[in-house]
Design an enzyme around this catalytic site. Structure first.
Site, mmCIF file in Angstrom:
data_model
loop_
_atom_site.group_PDB
_atom_site.id
_atom_site.type_symbol
_atom_site.label_atom_id
_atom_site.label_comp_id
_atom_site.label_asym_id
_atom_site.label_seq_id
_atom_site.Cartn_x
_atom_site.Cartn_y
_atom_site.Cartn_z
ATOM 1 N N TYR A 1 0.863 -1.187 0.000
ATOM 2 C CA TYR A 1 0.000 0.000 0.000
ATOM 3 C C TYR A 1 0.895 1.232 0.000
ATOM 4 O O TYR A 1 1.844 1.317 0.784
ATOM 5 C CB TYR A 1 -0.904 -0.006 1.238
ATOM 6 C CG TYR A 1 -1.800 1.204 1.339
ATOM 7 C CD1 TYR A 1 -2.919 1.333 0.521
ATOM 8 C CD2 TYR A 1 -1.521 2.234 2.240
ATOM 9 C CE1 TYR A 1 -3.743 2.455 0.614
ATOM 10 C CE2 TYR A 1 -2.347 3.345 2.341
ATOM 11 C CZ TYR A 1 -3.445 3.449 1.520
ATOM 12 O OH TYR A 1 -4.265 4.549 1.609
ATOM 13 N N ASP B 1 9.338 2.556 -0.658
ATOM 14 C CA ASP B 1 8.370 3.351 0.071
ATOM 15 C C ASP B 1 8.707 3.203 1.551
ATOM 16 O O ASP B 1 8.393 2.197 2.184
ATOM 17 C CB ASP B 1 6.949 2.857 -0.224
ATOM 18 C CG ASP B 1 5.902 3.647 0.543
ATOM 19 O OD1 ASP B 1 6.270 4.366 1.493
ATOM 20 O OD2 ASP B 1 4.709 3.536 0.193
ATOM 21 N N LYS C 1 5.274 10.398 7.688
ATOM 22 C CA LYS C 1 5.125 10.044 9.105
ATOM 23 C C LYS C 1 6.189 10.698 10.017
ATOM 24 O O LYS C 1 6.057 11.859 10.368
ATOM 25 C CB LYS C 1 5.079 8.529 9.265
ATOM 26 C CG LYS C 1 3.885 7.908 8.477
ATOM 27 C CD LYS C 1 3.566 6.507 8.902
ATOM 28 C CE LYS C 1 2.615 5.781 7.981
ATOM 29 N NZ LYS C 1 1.206 6.059 8.185
HETATM 30 N N1 HOZ Z 1 -3.609 4.256 5.693
HETATM 31 C C1 HOZ Z 1 -2.958 4.556 6.917
HETATM 32 C C2 HOZ Z 1 -2.609 3.288 7.632
HETATM 33 N N2 HOZ Z 1 -1.791 2.395 6.909
HETATM 34 C C3 HOZ Z 1 -3.741 5.518 7.787
HETATM 35 C C4 HOZ Z 1 -5.101 5.098 8.159
HETATM 36 C C5 HOZ Z 1 -5.857 6.143 8.987
HETATM 37 O O1 HOZ Z 1 -5.327 7.179 9.353
HETATM 38 O O2 HOZ Z 1 -7.012 5.906 9.228
#
Ligand code: HOZ
Length: 446
Positions: free
Chosen positions: A155, A250, A278
């Site tokens: 992802y 990534d 992050k």
């Molecule tokens: N997609 C992120 C976690 N892998 C963030 C999800 C979120 O903040 O709800």
């Protein structure tokens, strides 16, 4: 009655959270601004958080939780670290954004480049999604090709071309892809299993001359945590070089998490492009992509590959990032985090063993996942062998005992430097009870 080791009553008052969620559902799609946090995969109503301090968070009803979500990764120092708060407050008092260059963005760029082995230049953006979509655009421009190879279960944010067999919220909510993405956009995206060099080799051979880049999380974090098999990243590097294809790491999750210089420092493999997010924003919205000076020279205004942003290099985010990185540079920082994380791993393994619940625990540094399977989790397919009913029971049993985990099997648990041995042991005690509950709930099916 209290839950062991936590002092928390099983009958939590959740009135305000529940009411807020009802209201939020009328105002926001699904009641949230990012899908996984709606608790859809685990059931129940999400907690609305009011404040955080070190490794603790409090919901709007006043319940306290030991936090292992860490806002999905940025909070390696825990919540509201005084140095970070001071940096943000000072920056805010001078104005929140100018849309013009600042000293802080040059300083953070310098710190990031000094840390990340493959980076000579970096462009700051506002999120991990922006970072990966920009890196893909750059890779396509540099190579003059359009094909992308990604990992099944990988992802990289909600980039159109990368929402193919994606992890994180898509696997959590069993969404195979997303409507609204032109078929043409994903036609050029090929997904291969993580940790499977043969599959990647076959894909690159079959599409020779058409692939711009391979993009992967060097430690997969969005199918749950799955470490690279020994030698895998090195072989991917050799293969991509041989096939004349760019390699993108990534490191939005792993950057400054699994080592100061990220997974590329930890595993000694240098990609062509790296994406970050992050931690480098210290808990404020940020992303970044970078690589060699030669490749980055293609980015506008130096080059012809367009990329821009009103809030890019935001002074608050830059100062929060700088304050964070300064603390991470302290010599024993990552050793300390490793000791804590190893203690949690050992305790969780023992707790599962005592209860007779088979698990596969995967950990790299301070990121880990517990899969409810007796298979070794090495890729998306094996990650999905985890028993999601067992995860659900475990998740809620931990929550009731005051331990807050990501509400999805396919995300990571993050230990922060704000956790101490005491809180780790408290978590292990909670896990012993939670695994017992999993076992009891599993009985009727056996
Ligand atoms: N997609 C992120 C976690 N892998 C963030 C999800 C979120 O903040 O709800």
């Amino acid at each position: 009655m209290t839950w062991p080791g936590t002092g928390m009553s099983p009958e939590r008052n959740l009135t305000r959270s529940t009411r807020l969620f009802e209201k939020a559902r009328r105002l926001l799609p699904g009641g949230v601004n990012s899908p996984v946090r709606a608790f859809g995969a685990v059931g129940g109503s999400p907690l609305f958080i009011r404040r955080g301090d070190r490794c603790w968070i409090w919901d709007v009803d006043g319940n306290r939780y030991l936090d292992y979500l860490g806002s999905w990764g940025p909070l390696i120092l825990g919540h509201a670290h005084p140095d970070v708060i001071r940096a943000v407050t000072e920056a805010a008092s001078l104005g929140t954004t100018y849309g013009a260059p600042t000293e802080a963005e040059v300083d953070l760029a310098g710190a990031v480049i000094a840390a990340v082995p493959s980076m000579e230049q970096v462009r700051m953006v506002n999120s991990g999604t922006e970072a990966t979509l920009s890196a893909i655009r750059l890779a396509r421009a540099v190579t003059g090709r359009e094909g992308i190879v990604k990992m099944e279960g990988g992802y990289h944010g909600h980039v159109d071309s990368l929402l193919v067999q994606a992890g994180s919220g898509l696997v959590t909510l069993a969404i195979p892809g997303s409507p609204g993405i032109p078929a043409e956009t994903v036609r050029q995206t090929h997904a291969v299993p993580f940790n499977n060099l043969d599959a990647m080799e076959k894909c690159l051979k079959e599409n020779r001359g058409g692939i711009a880049c391979v993009i992967l999380e060097p430690v997969a974090g969005n199918m749950g945590v799955v470490p690279p098999a020994p030698g895998y990243l090195e072989s991917v590097r050799e293969l991509t070089e041989r096939e004349n294809v760019l390699l993108i790491f990534d490191e939005v999750m792993t950057g400054f998490r699994v080592a100061y210089g990220g997974a590329q420092e930890r595993f000694g493999v240098r990609p062509d492009l790296t994406t970050l997010g992050k931690i480098i924003g210290g808990g404020l919205p940020v992303g970044a992509f970078g690589g060699s000076r030669e490749i980055l020279s293609r980015v506008a205004p130096q080059g012809d590959v367009y990329q821009a942003g009103t809030l890019s290099g935001n002074p608050l985010a830059m100062r929060a990032g700088l304050a964070t990185l300064e603390l991470l540079r302290k010599s024993s920082f990552y050793q300390g985090l490793e000791v804590l994380s190893a203690r949690l791993e050992t305790g969780l393994r023992r707790a599962a063993e005592l209860s007779g619940v088979p698990i596969c625990l995967r950990r790299v540094g301070s990121m880990m996942s517990v899969f409810f399977t007796d298979r070794e989790v090495v890729d998306f397919e094996t990650a999905r062998s985890s028993d999601l009913d067992r995860f659900r029971v475990f998740f809620h049993a931990m929550l009731r005992q005051g331990v807050y985990l990501a509400p999805s099997q396919f995300e990571a648990l993050f230990v922060s430097a704000a956790h101490s041995g005491k809180e780790i042991d408290q978590t292990i005690a909670a896990a012993e009870a939670a695994f017992r509950e999993v076992k009891e709930n599993s009985r009727p099916r056996k």
